[in-house]
Design an enzyme around this catalytic site. Structure first.
Site, short mmCIF file in Angstrom:
data_model
loop_
_atom_site.label_atom_id
_atom_site.label_comp_id
_atom_site.label_asym_id
_atom_site.label_seq_id
_atom_site.Cartn_x
_atom_site.Cartn_y
_atom_site.Cartn_z
N GLU A 191 -14.35 -40.88 -14.31
CA GLU A 191 -15.37 -40.13 -13.59
C GLU A 191 -15.95 -39.06 -14.51
OE1 GLU A 191 -13.26 -38.31 -10.32
OE2 GLU A 191 -12.47 -36.69 -11.57
N ARG A 241 -9.91 -23.61 -11.46
CA ARG A 241 -10.45 -24.38 -12.57
C ARG A 241 -11.62 -23.57 -13.12
NH1 ARG A 241 -11.46 -30.30 -10.23
NH2 ARG A 241 -12.13 -29.08 -8.41
N ASN A 250 -9.46 -46.02 -8.07
CA ASN A 250 -10.27 -45.03 -7.38
C ASN A 250 -11.73 -45.03 -7.82
OD1 ASN A 250 -7.31 -43.82 -7.81
ND2 ASN A 250 -8.08 -43.26 -5.79
N ASP A 298 -16.20 -28.42 -12.89
CA ASP A 298 -17.26 -29.42 -13.14
C ASP A 298 -18.51 -28.76 -13.71
OD1 ASP A 298 -15.42 -31.08 -11.71
OD2 ASP A 298 -16.40 -30.52 -9.83
N HIS A 338 -14.12 -32.94 -16.95
CA HIS A 338 -15.44 -32.89 -16.32
C HIS A 338 -16.40 -32.00 -17.11
CE1 HIS A 338 -17.62 -34.16 -12.59
NE2 HIS A 338 -18.53 -33.59 -13.36
#
Length: 314
Positions: free
Chosen positions: A198, A296, A161, A18, A262
């Site tokens: 998101e 990640r 979600n 992120d 992200h």
């Protein structure tokens, strides 16, 4: 635009998901991201993008021992607004079971120091929305004198979600007026594993406003979509936004990048190019819950621009 292969072949920073990179007027790049332990918010800075790799991180804030700010600290972003620094992030409550995993709310920190690696980060509290439900990934931008927030939230009456919402703000931690849904996961590539929209990021260029976002589960199916509006449009009108029917960035086995998403946007050191910052893994098979796989990594690459002003993430 010709790409520099060094920008895509290796991670900029390992084990940072992120990622958010902001270049300030002082000439520094400021970096923050989710850490694998999900227990703190770090900031680092450098005069160059590559310098962020070896820059010393400073802990701006740590999770509480108990209560609403005590678990799963996700996706911090650092912004500079009217002379002060702000960090937006999501946090959940400590829970003995996974029932607390998706109990996030959005929070804001404030620091009035010139250098955000110094001074005190004050807790400004929770960003209150229409619903008291799972919410995360707040990002903010200003357009024609109005500050907006874009965020992801579970609307109680809608299956899935999270959807993306937008609202005006009265200050950096308070919404005002109408809260509008911009997009919900409807395409097959948005609903693999989870029905997710998101991780929004905003880019204003060439008369357009772009909102990138991420979709599906956080494994190799994670990918990015794109919303586009005219800079002259009513940004609170969902009809002002067009949605790409296909992902704009997805797993690329040739490059060895899996589950990219992200993202954030920054600029090159010469100020001439827009830079896409995102996380991805370098392998497909994951042991256990993808959220607890630490690998990640943060990557970046220049955005491609076309004569008509459109952008490409590939």
């Amino acid at each position: 635009m010709t790409r520099n292969p060094s920008l895509t072949s290796a991670p900029l920073i390992e084990q940072r998901a992120d990622p958010w990179i902001y270049r300030h007027a002082d000439g520094y790049y400021y970096f923050t991201a989710s850490v694998p332990e999900y227990d703190r918010i770090e900031i680092r800075r450098s005069r160059t993008l590559h310098g962020l790799r070896d820059a010393d991180p400073v802990v701006a804030w740590r999770k509480h021992e108990t209560g609403k700010l005590s678990a799963n600290i996700w996706a911090p972003e650092i912004h500079f607004i009217k002379g002060k620094w702000y960090i937006y992030f999501a946090a959940a409550r400590t829970a003995e079971t996974n029932e607390g995993l998706f109990d996030h709310r959005m929070y804001v920190l404030e620091n009035d120091s010139e250098n955000p690696l110094e001074g005190v980060w004050a807790e400004k509290g929770q960003i209150r929305t229409r619903w008291e439900s799972f919410s995360l990934d707040a990002t903010t931008f200003e357009h024609r004198g109005i500050r907006y927030l874009v965020w992801a939230q579970k609307e109680p009456e809608i299956p899935g979600n999270s959807n993306l919402y937008i609202s005006e703000m009265s200050n950096p931690w308070t919404l005002r007026g109408e809260q509008v849904m911009l997009t919900m996961p409807v395409y097959p590539w948005e609903t693999i594993g989870f029905k997710v929209n998101e991780g929004a990021a905003v880019l204003k260029r060439d008369g357009r406003i772009y909102i990138s976002y991420s979709a599906s589960a956080t494994d190799a199916n994670y990918c990015m979509g794109l919303l586009t509006a005219s800079e002259d449009a009513d940004l609170l009108d969902p009809n002002s936004w067009s949605k790409s029917p296909h992902p704009v960035l997805a797993t690329d086995e040739e490059k060895g990048l899996y589950g990219p998403g992200h993202n954030s946007f920054t600029v090159s050191e010469d100020g001439e190019s827009d830079i896409l910052v995102f996380h991805a893994r370098t392998y497909k098979e994951i042991q256990g819950d993808p959220l607890y796989d630490p690998n990640r990594h943060t990557f970046f690459r220049p955005l491609s621009r076309f004569p008509d002003g459109a952008i490409s993430f590939e």
